[in-house]
Design an enzyme around this catalytic site. Structure first.
Site, PDB file in Angstrom:
ATOM      1  N   ASP A   1       0.681  -3.552  -7.177  1.00 47.76           N
ATOM      2  CA  ASP A   1       1.703  -2.783  -6.459  1.00 47.76           C
ATOM      3  C   ASP A   1       1.559  -3.167  -4.989  1.00 47.76           C
ATOM      4  O   ASP A   1       1.291  -4.312  -4.690  1.00 47.76           O
ATOM      5  CB  ASP A   1       1.514  -1.282  -6.725  1.00 47.76           C
ATOM      6  CG  ASP A   1       2.807  -0.486  -6.610  1.00 47.76           C
ATOM      7  OD1 ASP A   1       3.456  -0.605  -5.557  1.00 47.76           O
ATOM      8  OD2 ASP A   1       3.167   0.238  -7.544  1.00 47.76           O
TER       9      ASP A   1
ATOM     10  N   HIS B   1       3.641  -5.823  -4.328  1.00 44.52           N
ATOM     11  CA  HIS B   1       5.015  -5.367  -4.095  1.00 44.52           C
ATOM     12  C   HIS B   1       5.378  -5.447  -2.619  1.00 44.52           C
ATOM     13  O   HIS B   1       6.532  -5.641  -2.271  1.00 44.52           O
ATOM     14  CB  HIS B   1       5.206  -3.951  -4.616  1.00 44.52           C
ATOM     15  CG  HIS B   1       5.196  -3.866  -6.106  1.00 44.52           C
ATOM     16  ND1 HIS B   1       5.491  -2.717  -6.794  1.00 44.52           N
ATOM     17  CD2 HIS B   1       4.937  -4.803  -7.052  1.00 44.52           C
ATOM     18  CE1 HIS B   1       5.399  -2.939  -8.095  1.00 44.52           C
ATOM     19  NE2 HIS B   1       5.062  -4.199  -8.269  1.00 44.52           N
TER      20      HIS B   1
END
Length: 551
Positions: A297, A331
């Protein structure tokens, strides 16, 4: 007890001088960075071998390691040594004045036996929530460290769900054969029925009036722990270690003060659910430097609580230095939000490299968060092979903005309340991005523009140029945009006080598109318009007078 020498690699930092006792502190700047104080430890060494630990890969050493930590702290502190070997353990609880040192040839392997991790009251994405106990944790401590060059593994693969589309066919078949439960549609693997039921239960584990930890026991597997959680700790050092394969976030520091992260390596698979690298939440005086992140992430993330709960806490993350770091797959490379309801300010990011991240510099929030993110200084950032935006300011995180699709909306703004978030005063200098879908996206709210975004001396080689939607006081100066899709190169919607000064480019089908009735006071200065087939297009109520062109 023998002595061991631990190099803490302390880097001197400088703080702006004080005026008088009643005066305000001078503002921070690149010349006067925040001060971050580091812990100091006694030289006494407590080897876990002396407390019955065995490096045989199957003996559970939880008691031995924690006994060494407790004894060390009780005797005034020092170094708890994890020497060479494979050390299987359950949850480790830090104590004040302890430096837990993992030797380079040591692997601290956390067990996959989930019964070893009890349910506790913790924190999940800014809310008080039931969690399983973290592999490493500490609360209300002072003078602590996790050092060495060894490896700490959280056995995260046994905790996480997995989508079939995130694995090869062989990987999926192997995972299904290992046990667990597959969803009715065959698209998701869950570690257990309890996890699957938790995933289907709205608000599972959220704590509030009438809810207790016992109520969540049937869903225990669902409450994945963060790997390392430090709460309300002062003078913290994380140095040299590799933390990998976490069940959820890898490093989570909450309400900490004087936090130093140096030369740390974080490794999570790209498909690790919620596999953030480091989340610094409501912390003050922070240094993150010389570290490397591979994350499932966000890579390096700044947070400060979520929605009303975060606003009520009212603790911004402030006085932060992030420098000389590398982020690979993640991310976002450097991120603020989306849980930023307590605010963030005085943050300095420099000399970082992002390779293969979804987004490079990512600032995200949404209606309901509230909070102010301000005074963010960024320089000397290198990016390559970014999947989406090189730089993103997004106040519609998780949603779609009016005007993002085909037609620009000119609807009246909704009222501003304490739940309305704000981004303001970002200063970005010398960003070089070779490869991204888009160079820049600014997407504010009709009721709250994103204000004071200043980008200078930067180069973007991307598929698309720049979008400025609901922005105010935005400037691009000495910015080069080499974009494949140039219709338009720069898209401006319902934004005002926009300055484009010496913007260079190869060519453009349409240099500027200006849309919306609220688009005003746009200046194009010292920019060669002759390379553009069409210079400007006005749409959706934008007036020709919105733009002025000069030298």
């Amino acid at each position: 007890m023998s002595a061991i020498k631990i190099s803490l690699g302390i880097v001197p930092l400088f703080i702006a001088g004080f005026l008088t006792a009643s005066a305000q502190v001078k503002p921070y700047s690149w010349q006067h960075l925040p001060q971050v104080n580091q812990p100091v430890f006694k030289r006494d060494t407590f080897n876990i071998l002396n407390y019955g630990a065995k490096a045989d890969g199957h003996t559970l050493n939880t008691g031995s390691i924690n006994k060494a930590i407790e004894t060390c702290s009780a005797k005034g502190g020092g170094v708890v040594l994890i020497p060479q070997g494979l050390w299987l353990t359950g949850p480790v609880v830090m104590k004040s004045n302890v430096n837990l040192h993992v030797s380079r040839a040591a692997l601290l392997q956390f067990t996959d036996d989930k019964d070893q991790y009890k349910l506790i009251e913790g924190n999940y994405e800014g809310h008080a929530a039931v969690r399983n106990e973290s592999p490493i944790s500490g609360t209300d401590l002072e003078n602590i460290a996790l050092t060495g060059e060894g490896i700490i593994d959280g056995h995260g693969e046994v905790w996480r769900a997995m989508g079939k589309d995130r694995l090869t066919d062989n990987e999926w078949q192997k995972l299904v054969a290992s046990g667990g439960v597959v969803s009715a549609n065959g698209k998701t693997w869950y570690p257990s029925i309890g996890f699957m039921n938790g995933a289907k239960t709205p608000g599972a584990g959220m704590l509030g009036p009438g809810k207790s930890i016992k109520d969540s026991a049937p869903l225990k597997d669902f409450f994945r722990p963060n790997m390392l959680v430090l709460t309300n700790c002062k003078k913290v050092l994380l140095q040299g270690v590799t933390l990998q394969n976490s069940p959820a976030w890898d490093i989570h520091t909450l309400l900490c003060e004087d936090l130093t992260v140096q030369n740390v390596r974080v490794r999570n698979n790209w498909n690790a659910q919620n596999g953030d690298g480091i989340d610094v939440e409501s912390c003050k005086n922070v240094l993150i430097e010389g570290s490397t992140f591979d994350a499932g992430d966000d890579g390096i993330c700044i947070k400060s609580g979520r929605d009303e709960e975060g606003r009520r806490r009212g603790k911004p993350t402030e006085n932060v230095i992030v420098r000389n770091n590398v982020v690979y797959r993640a991310h976002g490379g450097f991120v603020i939000g989306s849980e930023m309801s307590g605010g963030a300010r005085n943050i300095f990011v420099s000399d970082c490299t992002f390779i293969g991240t979804d987004i490079g510099l990512r600032f995200k929030t949404t209606r309901g968060r509230g909070g102010v993110v301000e005074d963010i200084y960024i320089k000397n950032i290198s990016m390559r092979a970014i999947l989406h935006e090189a730089i993103l300011f997004d106040m519609y995180y998780g949603g779609k903005s009016p005007g993002e699709s085909d037609e620009v909306k000119n609807e009246a703004a909704i009222p501003v309340t304490e739940a309305t978030p704000a981004f303001r005063n970002f200063y970005v200098d010398n960003v070089v991005c070779n490869g991204a879908q888009k160079a820049l996206m600014i997407r504010g709210l009709p009721e709250m523009s994103i204000k004071g975004i200043h980008i200078e001396n930067s180069t973007f080689v991307t598929d698309k140029g720049a979008d400025i939607i609901e922005g105010q006081n935005v400037s691009l100066k000495n910015v080069y945009l080499d974009s494949k899709d140039t219709s338009p190169l720069i898209n401006i919607q319902n934004s005002n006080s926009i300055t484009l000064n010496h913007v260079t480019y190869n060519n453009a089908q349409l240099l500027l598109k200006i849309s919306g009735k609220r688009s005003t006071r746009i200046q194009l200065l010292d920019t060669d318009t002759s390379k553009a087939k069409n210079r400007v297009e006005f749409a959706s109520g934008a007036a020709n007078s919105a733009l002025s062109i000069g030298k």
